[in-house]
Design an enzyme around this catalytic site. Sequence first.
Site, PDB file in Angstrom:
ATOM      1  N   GLY A  69      -7.329  -5.333   7.034  1.00  0.00           N
ATOM      2  CA  GLY A  69      -6.742  -4.495   8.078  1.00  0.00           C
ATOM      3  C   GLY A  69      -7.492  -4.502   9.398  1.00  0.00           C
ATOM      4  CB  SER A 129      -7.034 -10.015   8.780  1.00  0.00           C
ATOM      5  OG  SER A 129      -7.461  -8.670   8.936  1.00  0.00           O
ATOM      6  CD  GLU A 162      -6.753  -0.315   1.279  1.00  0.00           C
ATOM      7  OE1 GLU A 162      -5.674  -0.105   0.708  1.00  0.00           O
ATOM      8  OE2 GLU A 162      -6.857  -1.063   2.287  1.00  0.00           O
ATOM      9  CG  HIS A 183      -6.802  -3.066  -2.767  1.00  0.00           C
ATOM     10  ND1 HIS A 183      -7.387  -2.364  -1.736  1.00  0.00           N
ATOM     11  CD2 HIS A 183      -6.091  -4.064  -2.190  1.00  0.00           C
ATOM     12  CE1 HIS A 183      -7.037  -2.927  -0.587  1.00  0.00           C
ATOM     13  NE2 HIS A 183      -6.248  -3.958  -0.840  1.00  0.00           N
ATOM     14  CE  LYS A 235      -3.405  -2.680   2.485  1.00  0.00           C
ATOM     15  NZ  LYS A 235      -4.731  -2.683   3.029  1.00  0.00           N
ATOM     16  CD  GLU A 285      -7.366  -8.191  -0.905  1.00  0.00           C
ATOM     17  OE1 GLU A 285      -6.402  -8.588  -0.252  1.00  0.00           O
ATOM     18  OE2 GLU A 285      -7.486  -7.021  -1.294  1.00  0.00           O
TER      19      GLU A 285
HETATM   20  C1  PEP Z   1      -4.989  -5.871   1.435  1.00  0.00           C
HETATM   21  O1  PEP Z   1      -5.070  -4.669   1.589  1.00  0.00           O
HETATM   22  O2  PEP Z   1      -4.922  -6.325   0.287  1.00  0.00           O
HETATM   23  C2  PEP Z   1      -4.981  -6.715   2.620  1.00  0.00           C
HETATM   24  C3  PEP Z   1      -5.263  -7.966   2.475  1.00  0.00           C
HETATM   25  O3  PEP Z   1      -4.653  -6.115   3.814  1.00  0.00           O
HETATM   26  P1  PEP Z   1      -4.431  -6.833   5.247  1.00  0.00           P
HETATM   27  O4  PEP Z   1      -3.660  -8.091   5.002  1.00  0.00           O
HETATM   28  O5  PEP Z   1      -3.674  -5.834   6.050  1.00  0.00           O
HETATM   29  O6  PEP Z   1      -5.788  -7.117   5.780  1.00  0.00           O
END
Ligand code: PEP
Length: 250
Positions: free
Chosen positions: A172, A212, A99, A97, A12, A166
Amino acid sequence: MPRRPLVAGNWKMNGFIASLAEVAAMATAYDAALKRKVELIICPPATLIGLALEVATQGGVGLGAQDCHLSESGAHTGDISAKMLKDVGASYVIVGHSERRAEHGETDRIVQAKAAAALCAGLTPIVCVGETRAEREAGAALSIVGRQIEGSLPADAPGTIVVAYEPVWAIGTGLTPTPADVAEMHKFAREQIEARLGGGKSESIRILYGGSVKPANAPELMAVENVDGALVGGASLKAIDFMAIAEAYR
Ligand code: PEP
C-alpha cells in the site's frame, strides 16, 4: 511440470454488493487465451464470497477468502472456519497476511495452524511472509522470511500451498523492491520451502510477489525468476487495473 502463474486480488475490508460489477467485468475480460496463461482469483470480504460465486466462477475466476479460524467449528464468536468458506464457494484462503499478523497478533504458529485447517477443509492456503522496513534496513530480510517460512508452513501438507512474499514496507505504499532483490528473496524462499517440506515439493509451489503491484510494474516484477504470480491489494479493486496486471502474462 511448469508452475501455472496465479494472480490473486485481496480486497481487504473493501467492497459491497455493488462491487460485484467489478468481478463481472473481470470474468468478462478473462478470455480463453488469458486463461491458458494465468489463473485468476479474487479474495473479497467473506460477506461477498457466496454472492460472487456465480458470476466469478462462470467466467473462470476463482474465489478466495482473506482469513480463517484454526478450528473447524465451535465457540468462536465472529470467526469463520475454513470449512464454512469452502461451503460458500472459496477455493483459496489467505493466511498470515501482515495486517493480520500486526493487528491481530498472529504468530507463525497460529498461521501454520490456519494453513493446516485450510488444507483439511480442501482449501489452498496462500501463506504470507515478509519483512518490515526496519528488518530490511538491518540486513535481516532473508533471515526473517526464512524463519516465517519454517514456522508458518505445515510440514506434512496434505495438498498444495501457495506462498506470498510481501515485504511489509511495500504494501500500500507505492514502493517495491528492485527486481534483483525480488529475485534474491524468491530463490531463497524456494530453498527454505524445500528445507521445510522436502521431497522436491518446493518445485511445484507457487511463490507470489505482493506489495504495490500495479499495471505499470507488473511486467517487470512478473518476469523475475521464481515469481509465479502476484498478490494484489489496492489495484485489485477495479477490474481495469486487475486485468491489466494479469495481462502481463498474455
Ligand atoms: C496486500 O495487501 O496483499 C497488498 C499486496 O497490497 P497492495 O497491492 O495494495 O500493496
